[in-house]
Write a protein that holds these residues in place. Structure first.
Motif, short mmCIF file in Angstrom:
data_model
loop_
_atom_site.label_atom_id
_atom_site.label_comp_id
_atom_site.label_asym_id
_atom_site.label_seq_id
_atom_site.Cartn_x
_atom_site.Cartn_y
_atom_site.Cartn_z
N ARG A 36 0.86 -1.26 0.06
CA ARG A 36 0.02 -0.14 -0.01
C ARG A 36 1.05 1.16 0.02
N PHE A 37 1.87 1.13 0.94
CA PHE A 37 2.78 2.41 0.89
C PHE A 37 3.31 2.48 -0.66
N ASN A 38 4.15 1.58 -0.99
CA ASN A 38 4.83 1.56 -2.46
C ASN A 38 3.63 2.21 -3.49
N THR A 39 2.59 1.76 -3.37
CA THR A 39 1.58 2.13 -4.52
C THR A 39 0.55 3.50 -4.17
N SER A 40 0.77 3.95 -3.00
CA SER A 40 0.11 5.06 -2.71
C SER A 40 0.54 6.33 -3.39
N ASP A 41 -0.30 7.49 -3.64
CA ASP A 41 0.21 8.71 -4.35
C ASP A 41 1.44 9.14 -3.73
N ASP A 42 2.01 10.21 -4.42
CA ASP A 42 3.20 10.50 -3.86
C ASP A 42 2.89 11.71 -2.65
N GLY A 43 1.65 12.45 -2.64
CA GLY A 43 1.32 13.32 -1.54
C GLY A 43 0.95 12.53 -0.33
N TRP A 99 15.34 13.53 3.76
CA TRP A 99 15.21 12.03 4.12
C TRP A 99 13.95 11.75 3.63
N GLY A 100 12.85 12.34 3.70
CA GLY A 100 11.58 11.73 2.96
C GLY A 100 11.49 11.66 1.42
N SER A 101 12.33 12.78 0.84
CA SER A 101 12.30 12.75 -0.41
C SER A 101 13.25 11.62 -0.91
N LYS A 102 14.13 11.24 -0.37
CA LYS A 102 15.11 10.09 -0.76
C LYS A 102 14.51 8.86 -0.70
N ILE A 103 13.55 8.60 0.53
CA ILE A 103 12.92 7.44 0.72
C ILE A 103 11.88 7.46 -0.37
N LEU A 104 11.06 8.41 -0.61
CA LEU A 104 9.91 8.43 -1.79
C LEU A 104 10.64 8.17 -3.29
N ALA A 105 11.68 8.57 -3.63
CA ALA A 105 12.37 8.66 -4.86
C ALA A 105 12.70 7.03 -5.23
N GLN A 106 12.97 6.21 -4.00
CA GLN A 106 13.21 4.96 -4.37
C GLN A 106 12.15 3.82 -4.29
N ARG A 107 10.98 4.19 -4.03
CA ARG A 107 9.75 3.32 -3.94
C ARG A 107 9.87 2.62 -5.34
N LEU A 159 9.11 3.24 10.86
CA LEU A 159 8.95 2.35 9.28
C LEU A 159 8.09 1.06 9.41
N THR A 160 8.41 0.41 10.45
CA THR A 160 7.98 -1.00 10.80
C THR A 160 6.66 -0.83 10.98
N ARG A 161 6.00 0.16 11.63
CA ARG A 161 4.58 0.25 11.86
C ARG A 161 3.84 0.63 10.43
N ILE A 162 4.50 1.28 9.37
CA ILE A 162 4.20 1.55 7.97
C ILE A 162 4.03 0.41 7.37
N ALA A 163 5.28 -0.39 7.30
CA ALA A 163 5.29 -1.55 6.64
C ALA A 163 4.63 -2.77 6.88
N GLU A 164 4.36 -2.89 8.26
CA GLU A 164 3.47 -4.02 8.81
C GLU A 164 2.01 -3.77 9.37
N THR A 165 1.76 -2.64 9.45
CA THR A 165 0.50 -2.31 10.14
C THR A 165 -0.59 -2.72 9.15
N ALA A 166 -1.56 -3.56 9.70
CA ALA A 166 -2.77 -4.04 8.69
C ALA A 166 -3.73 -2.71 8.32
N GLU A 167 -4.27 -2.82 7.23
CA GLU A 167 -4.91 -1.56 6.86
C GLU A 167 -6.16 -1.47 7.78
N GLY A 168 -6.48 -0.17 8.36
CA GLY A 168 -7.41 0.21 9.32
C GLY A 168 -6.69 0.37 10.57
N ASP A 169 -5.59 -0.31 10.79
CA ASP A 169 -4.84 -0.07 12.18
C ASP A 169 -4.21 1.37 12.23
N ALA A 170 -4.13 2.01 13.34
CA ALA A 170 -3.43 3.31 13.45
C ALA A 170 -1.78 2.87 13.13
N ALA A 171 -1.41 3.62 12.42
CA ALA A 171 0.13 3.42 12.04
C ALA A 171 0.92 4.22 12.98
#
Length: 173
Positions: free
Chosen positions: A11-18, A33-41, A161-173
């Protein structure tokens, strides 16, 4: 960590840039930092996301680090209404009034010396452990402290980042 893409990471990989930029800003306030992470998706694994985070953190300038630190409240004074800040600083929740007062005094002395908040990966640490770390680090040079802060930010980013990458949809990140 993860050897495959989790549904949350997908979901993070396919979400829009904003949306992704907003999520990353909650992890780390540094725009660089954010721009570098975003650019490598997209990221194939959580480990790949961690590696990108670590590399981006290593490249941050002093100005970028200052921007990242500005997103963190002082230890013992989490942002009101911020569940992430409260969760990460839970070691101070049951601290005595004496310890809280001492942390405030030490935080102010640290901020006076270094020009920014004392930053530590507080997750899993007691109030006393954070106080002791602050006492030990206040004698560092600004250069030593900047590199310690870079490492602490990296640890915090990995937890978030673990929370973003492993949190199920609907859970609070």
């Amino acid at each position: 960590m993860s050897s495959s893409t989790t549904p949350a990471l997908a979901r993070f990989n396919t979400s829009d840039d904003g949306t992704a930029r907003s999520v990353l800003h909650e992890v780390c306030a540094s725009r660089a930092w954010g721009s570098k992470i975003l650019a490598q998706r997209p990221y194939a694994t959580t480990d790949a996301l961690f590696a990108a985070s670590d590399a981006a953190m290593a490249e941050l300038t002093a100005e970028d680090l200052a921007e990242a630190m500005a997103g963190h409240p002082p230890i013992g004074r989490p942002k009101p209404g911020d569940p992430t800040s409260n969760r990460e600083q839970s070691g101070m929740a049951g601290a005595s009034d004496e310890l809280k007062a001492e942390m405030l005094e030490l935080n102010l002395a640290y901020q006076e010396k270094f020009g920014h908040v004392f930053l530590i990966c507080a997750s899993g640490r007691t109030g006393e452990q954070m106080r002791d770390a602050l006492r030990n680090r206040i004698d560092n040079s600004p250069e030593q402290e900047r590199e310690i802060v870079r490492g602490e930010l990296g640890k915090i980013n990995r937890i978030r980042l673990t929370r973003i990458a492993e949190t199920a949809e609907g859970d609070a990140a």
